[in-house]
Enzyme design. Structure first.
Site, PDB file in Angstrom:
ATOM      1  N   ASP A   1      -3.808 -20.700  24.797  1.00 20.11           N
ATOM      2  CA  ASP A   1      -5.010 -20.031  24.327  1.00 20.11           C
ATOM      3  C   ASP A   1      -6.295 -20.846  24.497  1.00 20.11           C
TER       4      ASP A   1
ATOM      5  N   CYS B   1       1.697   1.001  34.311  1.00 14.70           N
ATOM      6  CA  CYS B   1       0.828   1.878  33.510  1.00 14.70           C
ATOM      7  C   CYS B   1       0.787   3.300  34.077  1.00 14.70           C
TER       8      CYS B   1
ATOM      9  N   CYS C   1      -1.276   6.861  32.881  1.00 20.70           N
ATOM     10  CA  CYS C   1      -1.594   6.840  31.440  1.00 20.70           C
ATOM     11  C   CYS C   1      -2.990   6.237  31.198  1.00 20.70           C
TER      12      CYS C   1
ATOM     13  N   CYS D   1      -4.803   3.933  26.010  1.00 19.62           N
ATOM     14  CA  CYS D   1      -5.529   2.817  25.398  1.00 19.62           C
ATOM     15  C   CYS D   1      -7.040   2.980  25.575  1.00 19.62           C
TER      16      CYS D   1
ATOM     17  N   CYS E   1      -9.668   3.445  22.209  1.00 17.89           N
ATOM     18  CA  CYS E   1     -10.504   2.290  21.835  1.00 17.89           C
ATOM     19  C   CYS E   1     -11.732   2.765  21.047  1.00 17.89           C
TER      20      CYS E   1
ATOM     21  N   CYS F   1     -15.644  -5.316  21.838  1.00 18.18           N
ATOM     22  CA  CYS F   1     -14.268  -5.262  21.347  1.00 18.18           C
ATOM     23  C   CYS F   1     -14.234  -5.668  19.869  1.00 18.18           C
TER      24      CYS F   1
ATOM     25  N   CYS G   1      -7.896  -6.571  16.255  1.00 15.67           N
ATOM     26  CA  CYS G   1      -7.710  -5.126  16.408  1.00 15.67           C
ATOM     27  C   CYS G   1      -6.474  -4.894  17.267  1.00 15.67           C
TER      28      CYS G   1
ATOM     29  N   CYS H   1       0.084   2.255  22.771  1.00 14.44           N
ATOM     30  CA  CYS H   1       0.698   2.118  24.102  1.00 14.44           C
ATOM     31  C   CYS H   1       2.169   2.571  24.097  1.00 14.44           C
TER      32      CYS H   1
HETATM   33  C1  B12 Z   1     -11.461 -14.695  25.238  1.00 10.73           C
HETATM   34  C2  B12 Z   1     -10.191 -14.064  24.702  1.00 10.73           C
HETATM   35  C3  B12 Z   1     -10.312 -12.878  23.982  1.00 10.73           C
HETATM   36  C4  B12 Z   1     -11.612 -12.081  23.955  1.00 10.73           C
HETATM   37  C5  B12 Z   1     -11.716 -11.305  25.292  1.00 10.73           C
HETATM   38  C6  B12 Z   1     -10.441 -10.535  25.670  1.00 10.73           C
HETATM   39  C7  B12 Z   1     -10.268 -10.163  27.116  1.00 10.73           C
HETATM   40  N1  B12 Z   1      -9.557  -9.072  27.356  1.00 10.73           N
HETATM   41  O1  B12 Z   1     -10.734 -10.849  28.014  1.00 10.73           O
HETATM   42  C8  B12 Z   1     -11.387 -11.208  22.692  1.00 10.73           C
HETATM   43  C9  B12 Z   1     -11.926 -11.939  21.471  1.00 10.73           C
HETATM   44  C10 B12 Z   1     -12.012  -9.812  22.744  1.00 10.73           C
HETATM   45  C11 B12 Z   1      -9.865 -11.188  22.619  1.00 10.73           C
HETATM   46  C12 B12 Z   1      -9.138 -10.193  22.005  1.00 10.73           C
HETATM   47  C13 B12 Z   1      -7.757 -10.159  21.965  1.00 10.73           C
HETATM   48  N2  B12 Z   1      -6.910 -11.148  22.333  1.00 10.73           N
HETATM   49 CO1  B12 Z   1      -7.483 -12.748  23.282  1.00 10.73          CO
HETATM   50  N3  B12 Z   1      -7.841 -14.249  24.370  1.00 10.73           N
HETATM   51  C14 B12 Z   1      -8.933 -14.670  24.936  1.00 10.73           C
HETATM   52  C15 B12 Z   1      -8.645 -15.908  25.807  1.00 10.73           C
HETATM   53  C16 B12 Z   1      -9.072 -17.162  25.049  1.00 10.73           C
HETATM   54  C17 B12 Z   1      -9.333 -15.868  27.184  1.00 10.73           C
HETATM   55  C18 B12 Z   1      -9.201 -14.517  27.907  1.00 10.73           C
HETATM   56  C19 B12 Z   1     -10.047 -14.423  29.133  1.00 10.73           C
HETATM   57  O2  B12 Z   1     -10.296 -15.386  29.803  1.00 10.73           O
HETATM   58  N4  B12 Z   1     -10.499 -13.196  29.463  1.00 10.73           N
HETATM   59  C20 B12 Z   1     -11.267 -12.937  30.658  1.00 10.73           C
HETATM   60  C21 B12 Z   1     -10.551 -11.876  31.511  1.00 10.73           C
HETATM   61  C22 B12 Z   1     -11.504 -11.411  32.611  1.00 10.73           C
HETATM   62  O3  B12 Z   1      -9.421 -12.483  32.132  1.00 10.73           O
HETATM   63  P1  B12 Z   1      -7.926 -12.454  31.541  1.00 10.73           P
HETATM   64  O4  B12 Z   1      -7.742 -11.287  30.657  1.00 10.73           O
HETATM   65  O5  B12 Z   1      -7.560 -13.797  31.008  1.00 10.73           O
HETATM   66  O6  B12 Z   1      -7.072 -12.249  32.909  1.00 10.73           O
HETATM   67  C23 B12 Z   1      -6.818 -10.963  33.465  1.00 10.73           C
HETATM   68  C24 B12 Z   1      -8.017 -10.333  34.128  1.00 10.73           C
HETATM   69  O7  B12 Z   1      -8.780 -11.345  34.728  1.00 10.73           O
HETATM   70  C25 B12 Z   1      -7.331  -9.422  35.130  1.00 10.73           C
HETATM   71  N5  B12 Z   1      -7.998  -9.326  36.410  1.00 10.73           N
HETATM   72  C26 B12 Z   1      -8.287 -10.311  37.276  1.00 10.73           C
HETATM   73  N6  B12 Z   1      -8.861  -9.803  38.368  1.00 10.73           N
HETATM   74  C27 B12 Z   1      -8.899  -8.474  38.219  1.00 10.73           C
HETATM   75  C28 B12 Z   1      -9.369  -7.488  39.064  1.00 10.73           C
HETATM   76  C29 B12 Z   1      -9.250  -6.158  38.651  1.00 10.73           C
HETATM   77  C30 B12 Z   1      -9.761  -5.094  39.554  1.00 10.73           C
HETATM   78  C31 B12 Z   1      -8.673  -5.819  37.383  1.00 10.73           C
HETATM   79  C32 B12 Z   1      -8.520  -4.410  36.942  1.00 10.73           C
HETATM   80  C33 B12 Z   1      -8.221  -6.863  36.525  1.00 10.73           C
HETATM   81  C34 B12 Z   1      -8.344  -8.158  36.963  1.00 10.73           C
HETATM   82  O8  B12 Z   1      -6.047  -9.973  35.375  1.00 10.73           O
HETATM   83  C35 B12 Z   1      -5.826 -11.119  34.579  1.00 10.73           C
HETATM   84  C36 B12 Z   1      -4.385 -11.155  34.076  1.00 10.73           C
HETATM   85  O9  B12 Z   1      -4.103 -10.097  33.201  1.00 10.73           O
HETATM   86  C37 B12 Z   1      -7.085 -15.805  25.964  1.00 10.73           C
HETATM   87  C38 B12 Z   1      -6.372 -17.140  26.068  1.00 10.73           C
HETATM   88  C39 B12 Z   1      -6.538 -17.772  27.417  1.00 10.73           C
HETATM   89  N7  B12 Z   1      -6.860 -19.032  27.456  1.00 10.73           N
HETATM   90  O10 B12 Z   1      -6.381 -17.108  28.440  1.00 10.73           O
HETATM   91  C40 B12 Z   1      -6.637 -14.992  24.713  1.00 10.73           C
HETATM   92  C41 B12 Z   1      -5.524 -13.961  24.890  1.00 10.73           C
HETATM   93  C42 B12 Z   1      -5.820 -13.161  26.136  1.00 10.73           C
HETATM   94  N8  B12 Z   1      -5.689 -13.094  23.725  1.00 10.73           N
HETATM   95  C43 B12 Z   1      -4.590 -12.605  23.271  1.00 10.73           C
HETATM   96  C44 B12 Z   1      -4.515 -11.627  22.250  1.00 10.73           C
HETATM   97  C45 B12 Z   1      -3.159 -11.440  21.576  1.00 10.73           C
HETATM   98  C46 B12 Z   1      -5.641 -10.871  21.895  1.00 10.73           C
HETATM   99  C47 B12 Z   1      -5.682  -9.623  21.006  1.00 10.73           C
HETATM  100  C48 B12 Z   1      -4.487  -8.672  21.183  1.00 10.73           C
HETATM  101  C49 B12 Z   1      -5.796 -10.078  19.537  1.00 10.73           C
HETATM  102  C50 B12 Z   1      -5.996  -8.935  18.551  1.00 10.73           C
HETATM  103  N9  B12 Z   1      -4.941  -8.205  18.188  1.00 10.73           N
HETATM  104  O11 B12 Z   1      -7.089  -8.736  18.091  1.00 10.73           O
HETATM  105  C51 B12 Z   1      -7.014  -8.961  21.459  1.00 10.73           C
HETATM  106  C52 B12 Z   1      -6.798  -7.970  22.625  1.00 10.73           C
HETATM  107  C53 B12 Z   1      -8.058  -7.382  23.170  1.00 10.73           C
HETATM  108  C54 B12 Z   1      -7.859  -6.867  24.604  1.00 10.73           C
HETATM  109  N10 B12 Z   1      -7.677  -5.573  24.770  1.00 10.73           N
HETATM  110  O12 B12 Z   1      -7.868  -7.667  25.533  1.00 10.73           O
HETATM  111  C55 B12 Z   1      -3.372 -13.125  24.031  1.00 10.73           C
HETATM  112  C56 B12 Z   1      -2.837 -12.026  24.984  1.00 10.73           C
HETATM  113  C57 B12 Z   1      -1.322 -11.857  24.976  1.00 10.73           C
HETATM  114  C58 B12 Z   1      -0.905 -10.748  25.907  1.00 10.73           C
HETATM  115  N11 B12 Z   1       0.301 -10.261  25.708  1.00 10.73           N
HETATM  116  O13 B12 Z   1      -1.613 -10.333  26.790  1.00 10.73           O
HETATM  117  C59 B12 Z   1      -4.010 -14.390  24.771  1.00 10.73           C
HETATM  118  C60 B12 Z   1      -3.408 -14.679  26.135  1.00 10.73           C
HETATM  119  C61 B12 Z   1      -3.791 -15.590  23.826  1.00 10.73           C
HETATM  120  C62 B12 Z   1      -2.375 -16.136  23.923  1.00 10.73           C
HETATM  121  N12 B12 Z   1      -2.220 -17.346  24.412  1.00 10.73           N
HETATM  122  O14 B12 Z   1      -1.401 -15.492  23.584  1.00 10.73           O
HETATM  123  N13 B12 Z   1      -9.330 -12.258  23.282  1.00 10.73           N
HETATM  124  S1  SF4 Z   2      -1.582   2.765  26.845  1.00 11.03           S
HETATM  125 FE1  SF4 Z   2      -0.218   1.189  27.700  1.00 11.03          FE
HETATM  126  S2  SF4 Z   2       0.823   2.176  29.428  1.00 11.03           S
HETATM  127 FE2  SF4 Z   2      -0.926   3.448  28.866  1.00 11.03          FE
HETATM  128  S3  SF4 Z   2      -2.549   2.719  30.262  1.00 11.03           S
HETATM  129 FE3  SF4 Z   2      -2.782   1.619  28.340  1.00 11.03          FE
HETATM  130  S4  SF4 Z   2      -1.637  -0.263  28.639  1.00 11.03           S
HETATM  131 FE4  SF4 Z   2      -0.969   1.133  30.256  1.00 11.03          FE
HETATM  132  S1  SF4 Z   3      -8.658  -4.522  20.655  1.00 14.84           S
HETATM  133 FE1  SF4 Z   3     -10.687  -4.200  21.540  1.00 14.84          FE
HETATM  134  S2  SF4 Z   3     -10.227  -3.118  23.438  1.00 14.84           S
HETATM  135 FE2  SF4 Z   3      -8.407  -2.868  22.145  1.00 14.84          FE
HETATM  136  S3  SF4 Z   3      -8.751  -0.957  20.985  1.00 14.84           S
HETATM  137 FE3  SF4 Z   3      -9.509  -2.639  19.722  1.00 14.84          FE
HETATM  138  S4  SF4 Z   3     -11.703  -2.662  20.228  1.00 14.84           S
HETATM  139 FE4  SF4 Z   3     -10.705  -1.558  21.886  1.00 14.84          FE
END
Ligand code: B12
Ligand code: SF4
Ligand code: SF4
Length: 375
Positions: free
Chosen positions: A134, A188, A191, A194, A198, A214, A240, A247
């Site tokens: 993380d 996915c 579907c 999600c 939101c 978020c 949240c 899902c």
């Molecule tokens: C910053 C952060 C947040 C931020 C931003 C979340 C986000 N989605 O980016 C906030 C505070 C909102 C947050 C919330 C949550 N988080 Co958080 N968070 C992080 C953290 C520290 C960095 C994430 C990050 O860099 N995001 C930037 C995005 C752009 O990149 P990414 O999601 O890491 O990578 C994906 C995208 O880049 C995507 N991608 C790349 N290129 C492209 C191109 C296209 C076209 C597309 C479609 C996608 C895509 O693919 C990558 C792999 O999935 C990580 C820990 C870590 N060091 O990674 C935990 C982490 C992601 N969080 C986690 C969790 C559990 C949560 C929450 C569920 C907590 C909660 N219940 O409230 C929520 C979920 C919200 C959500 N829907 O994402 C877990 C996820 C576990 C899992 N099974 O996925 C992590 C990995 C922590 C951990 N070590 O377990 N989080």
């Molecule tokens: S609800 Fe689950 S299965 Fe449906 S689009 Fe979202 S992540 Fe994918």
């Molecule tokens: S965790 Fe963030 S992205 Fe997911 S339903 Fe809640 S507000 Fe929306």
């Protein structure tokens, strides 16, 4: 050294020590992620909690001399409480997201990664490792996706076929050339549940989040919360889960594999009113061991006030008035004023009028005036 055998042995060892899923990835730069992170920053969609240096985030060689592989792990956490408790009128409760149930997951995953490190050190004297969970530079999700732990879903989560998205992720960079695993197919399909559910429209498209909208992010900010989000937070005091609970891939996913991940119901769904008056020490003693405490007590107190307003909880009026009159933090006084306005009874308005006479902070005054306008 037979690295294929070593990989098999490490997998077996990981099972022995309670790691629920393990995968192996190359340590090549994450070029697609890099473009994505740059784009997110340009759009101001990033949270600000992540490591700011995008080169470090996307190139393991910037963190580790001559990396050869990354070992990714996942630990499944419960989605249901065994001893469920329900809030009621007069005893309203907030809710911490599932990722904050039980002992802070950073501690649990770091322990597992340390055991893997020690195991490798016994087997390979020249091994070097760097583990993170993380708070490290790497994107845990991007590593997990590459290592075949799960697919990168439209709700942004990594979803594993075995445990759904209710998994914590961590990884270890190594100098051992482990054979990488294959990423999984996206499951996915068509579907969009999600995205539809939101509450704030933070999921702007499949797999793309505006973190600033978020609720998981908003519940962690220390600044005053914009009005538009207050209603939407409901009784969430931290995080949240809506885009995960909806899902279909999480249907029936509820794993109780780690004793220390079991939620204490009184902490996972705490009574709201006592939170308002907690000292720093009391807060630390009560919530210090859960991951949701990392930002300190202020955001949780602010969210508890918002939650009481959400319930229009009249029995909390006296407590909210006390906060309005005595709390040293102007933005907490301001949000208490807003909550008193939402509860909307004469005793509250009287307190607001009196507070306006004495309040010297501009933000708090504004909130009091807005609350009075709702009469
Ligand atoms: C910053 C952060 C947040 C931020 C931003 C979340 C986000 N989605 O980016 C906030 C505070 C909102 C947050 C919330 C949550 N988080 Co958080 N968070 C992080 C953290 C520290 C960095 C994430 C990050 O860099 N995001 C930037 C995005 C752009 O990149 P990414 O999601 O890491 O990578 C994906 C995208 O880049 C995507 N991608 C790349 N290129 C492209 C191109 C296209 C076209 C597309 C479609 C996608 C895509 O693919 C990558 C792999 O999935 C990580 C820990 C870590 N060091 O990674 C935990 C982490 C992601 N969080 C986690 C969790 C559990 C949560 C929450 C569920 C907590 C909660 N219940 O409230 C929520 C979920 C919200 C959500 N829907 O994402 C877990 C996820 C576990 C899992 N099974 O996925 C992590 C990995 C922590 C951990 N070590 O377990 N989080
Ligand atoms: S609800 Fe689950 S299965 Fe449906 S689009 Fe979202 S992540 Fe994918
Ligand atoms: S965790 Fe963030 S992205 Fe997911 S339903 Fe809640 S507000 Fe929306």
């Amino acid at each position: 050294m037979d690295y294929t055998q070593l990989k098999q042995d490490l997998i077996s060892y990981s099972k022995e020590i309670g790691i629920d899923k393990i995968g192996f990835a190359s340590s090549d730069p994450f070029t697609e992620l890099k473009d994505r992170l740059i784009r997110q920053q340009e759009l101001n969609y990033h949270s600000g909690f992540e490591e700011p240096d995008i080169d470090k985030r996307t190139d393991p060689a910037r963190l580790f001399e001559k990396p050869r592989s990354i070992v990714a792990i996942a630990l499944a956490y419960p989605s249901k409480m065994k001893d469920h408790i329900q809030g009621k009128k007069g005893e309203r409760r907030g809710i911490f997201c599932r990722a904050s149930w039980g002992v802070d997951y950073h501690i649990l995953l770091r322990e597992k990664l340390k055991m893997l490190e020690d195991y490798l050190a016994q087997r390979v004297p020249e091994v070097r490792t760097l583990s993170m969970v993380d708070t490290g530079e790497l994107s845990d999700r991007a590593v997990a996706e590459r290592a075949g732990i799960g697919w990168s879903a439209k709700n942004c989560a990594i979803i594993t076929p075995e445990f759904g998205s209710y998994v914590y992720l961590g990884e270890m960079i190594t100098n051992i050339p482990f054979e990488p695993d294959e990423p999984l197919e996206d499951q996915c399909g068509s579907c969009t549940k999600c995205l539809d559910i939101c509450p704030t429209g933070a999921l702007v498209s499949g797999g793309q989040i505006n973190a600033k909208r978020c609720i998981a992010f908003l519940t962690q900010t220390k600044e005053p919360l914009p009005e538009e989000f207050r209603k939407k937070i409901g009784n969430r005091v931290y995080g949240c889960d809506s885009c995960q609970t909806i899902c279909p891939k999480n249907k029936g996913m509820d794993f109780h594999l780690h004793e220390r991940m079991e939620p204490e119901p009184e902490l996972a769904k705490p009574l709201l009113t006592p939170i308002l008056h907690m000292s720093n020490r009391q807060f630390k003693e009560t919530f210090g061991h859960v991951s949701g405490a990392w930002r300190g007590k202020k955001p949780i107190q602010r969210n508890a006030i918002i939650a009481l307003a959400h319930f229009k909880e009249e029995s909390a009026l006296g407590d909210l008035i006390e906060v309005l009159q005595k709390d040293a933090r102007p933005d907490i006084r301001g949000i208490a004023a807003w909550a008193i306005g939402k509860i909307g009874v004469e005793e509250g308005y009287q307190a607001l009028r009196a507070a306006l006479e004495t309040e010297s902070d501009e933000y708090a005054c504004e909130e009091i005036k807005k609350a009075l306008e709702q009469q």
